[in-house]
Each structure stands twice: as structure tokens, then as C-alpha cells.
Design an enzyme around this catalytic site. Sequence first.
Site, PDB file in Angstrom:
ATOM      1  N   GLN A 131     -38.478 -43.221  60.330  1.00 14.87           N
ATOM      2  CA  GLN A 131     -38.109 -41.843  59.991  1.00 14.87           C
ATOM      3  C   GLN A 131     -39.278 -40.871  60.141  1.00 14.87           C
ATOM      4  OE1 GLN A 131     -36.424 -41.861  56.006  1.00 14.87           O
ATOM      5  NE2 GLN A 131     -34.711 -43.168  56.613  1.00 14.87           N
ATOM      6  N   HIS A 196     -38.385 -41.481  53.846  1.00 18.34           N
ATOM      7  CA  HIS A 196     -38.227 -40.568  52.708  1.00 18.34           C
ATOM      8  C   HIS A 196     -39.491 -39.786  52.352  1.00 18.34           C
ATOM      9  CE1 HIS A 196     -34.516 -42.736  50.814  1.00 18.34           C
ATOM     10  NE2 HIS A 196     -34.450 -42.705  52.131  1.00 18.34           N
TER      11      HIS A 196
END
Length: 419
Positions: A131, A196
Site C-alpha cells: 500500500q 495503513h
Amino acid sequence: MRSSPLAVLVLLLQVPALEVLAAGSDAKGEDTRPRTAASQVGAPIETAPPNVPEFKPAFPGQTRAPAVKSTTAFKVTEIATGLEEPWAIAFLPDGRMLVTLKPSGKLLIVSADGKKSPAVEGLPKVDGRDQGGLMDVELGPDFGKSGLIYWSYYEPREGGNGLAVARAKLVDGAKPRVEGVKVIFRMMPTLDSTKHAGGRLVFAPDGNLFVTLGERSILPGRVQAQDLASHLGKIVRIKPDGSVPQDNPFVGRKGAKPEIWTTGHRNVLSAALDAEHKLWVVEMGPRGGDEVNLISKGKNYGWPTIGYGEEYSGAPLHKKTAAPGLEQPVYYWDPVISPSGAVIYSGALFPEWKGNLFIGGLSSTALVRLVMAKDRVVGEERLLTDRKERIREVVQGPEGALYLLTDDPDGKLLKLSPR
Ligand SMILES: [Ca+2]
């Protein structure tokens, strides 16, 4: 003679939402009357069963708002293709766009007709695994004078990585570059995670910068969303030079990070200001727990103590959906939409969309439109579902069109304008 380097493909919008409306309203029979912006049916656009049926909304309309249907016909134009996992768009004053490419950390300048510049030189390395990578980009409030741009990225560090925000002067031209790079914020602590870290940047009208963060997904990070000594799972507010505004809520509290504005967030990839300059965020939740939150100074948004979702394994995550001192989301989705990128429409091209919250949906492969009234959600529409593309970013262009990025190794820059 004008010629475009790319064939511009114009796709006329089909009307899949109408089909969903009909399917969702069968209890009442199909409504064949002409629809206006105000015409709503009672059934929600979402018809799939919830992942966590035992959790009930705290107030009517907190989830599964009635389906609505846009009446303004629009077209989708492919401005550019071949963008490797693009993440964010920022408009330059002349109508060209800064576009970030997440895994490679490249920043491009893309013209209105889709011409791409060479990668802007001088940006620091990113940790582009999973991510991570280069996330958001924004022009500074004084860009006209200073040329300063701001960007967020997963910064490789000893022991892992963390979100960082840097600024520098953009030097435009055939070989664009940045000069005088300064890192103005570092999310701490460093953790060894590739998930995250949030990363959305929003300048408030007072010149302060909101940076949305995340809790790194791994358990040692998750618990820090409630810890004022950690930036993880927070939204922070800083001045453009990285210093701390003295009216931040935890300034002077012993052991607290003074940049913190709000606490208790999971992973915030979407943030936008409304016409009254209120900050709205859309949070990537656990399974069955994506949330819209209205952000107020010093408040605690509950993660991981309360929420409406469960672990992706199906294991329970929260004992309760509400607790004293913890904010309720304005809206939540179960099943999730996977939000990334948001804008509150204020343009002139689509009068019926004024004040609506648009959200890019990844797993939902939709542009989600929420009709708002008195800080509540009163209608929901899913646009572009026929394209089956993960939508990473949505911004409003200077003329009032919406511009989107699709999340793909061959990502696209799309323009949505009236037909
Ligand atoms: Ca929450």
C-alpha cells in the site's frame, strides 16, 4: 489543426443505477415516472446482506441511505492512460495536473489533453511496497508566489517506514524538478508495516494543513490509535512549515504529540472540506465498517474500541458500536465500498450535485455519491459501475468537471462532464 496524442475515448454513460433502483424497489413495484434530483425511492442502493447483521445503526439513515439517481446526463473522457497505480491529482493554475504514481514514487505533470511530462526530478525515495509509495500532492496556499508543492509518502527508515510530508519549490519546464526539499512532518513511531499510513493532505482556508494518518494494520500499531503519545491512527494539523499551531487541542498536554487534531482512526485515505470549511473524512474500515466522519477538534473517533465491522477473518472486533466519549460515524457501509479519495462538489457544471460528497470506491468499483443534508446522508448513488474499475481519486477541476484516477498498473485519468 488540433490533434491529440492520445485517442480520446468518449463513453456515453449507461444507466446501471436505474437497474439497481428497479431491483431494489421491487417491494413497491418499479417506478417508471421520470426521475428528478428530488425523486428518491425508499430502498437503499445496497442490496447485499451485511457482514455484521448483529450491529444496528445508532440513528436512522446512518447506513443504507435511500437510492438516488442523477438526472444530468454526463460523459466520461479518458484523458490519459498508462499511469502506473496513480494515487492523487492536484491542479496547477494553468489547468495542467500534478499526478502521483504510488509504487514508483514518480510525480508527473499531465496536460489537459493527456500529454505526460518526464517524472519531476528531486523527490526523495519512497517505500513503494504493497500500500506504500507516493500518495497525495497539493499546491501550497501561496503557490502563486512561492511555487511550493506538498506531498505525502511512505518514507523508508531504519526499522521500517512511516508516512512523511515534504514540500519543495516546483521548477516547471521541459525537465521539471523540485528544489529545496524539506520534510515538514514525520509520522512516529516508525514501524515495519507496508499498510495503513493514511496520507491525504487538505489545506484549510486558514493555511493550516491537515494530514490524515493510519494505524499500520499490525496489532502493535492498532492499539496506538488511542495513544496520544503516537501519531498512528490520528489526523494531525500542522502549519505549512511543519510547526505546530498553538490552538491544537493537545498542545501542552504531557506526553501527547502536539500535532494531533483527532484520534481513533483506522486508515483515512479520503478527506475533503465542505462549503462551510468543515473537514469530512471517509475511513477505510474493517470488513463491514467503512465510515464517513465529520471531524471536530480534539474528538475521538473510536477505533479500535467501537465500530460496525469485524475482522476480515470474520472474527469479532468490537464488543459494542457505541461508547461514551467516542464519536459516531455520520454514515457507514456494510458491506464496504473501500473508499479512497473524496471531494465535496461545489462546481457549476452539475447544479444538482452541489454539496454532494463524492468518494472513489476501490473494491466497490464505483464512484459513490452521497447526498447530504444537515450533516447527515439522505441519499446514495453508485456511478460508473459499468466500467468495473477501482477508483482511487476524485477531484473537482477548475471548470467544475470531476477528474478521477483508476487504481491499476495501467491506470487512467478520467474526466466526467455533462454530455
Ligand atoms: Ca469510528
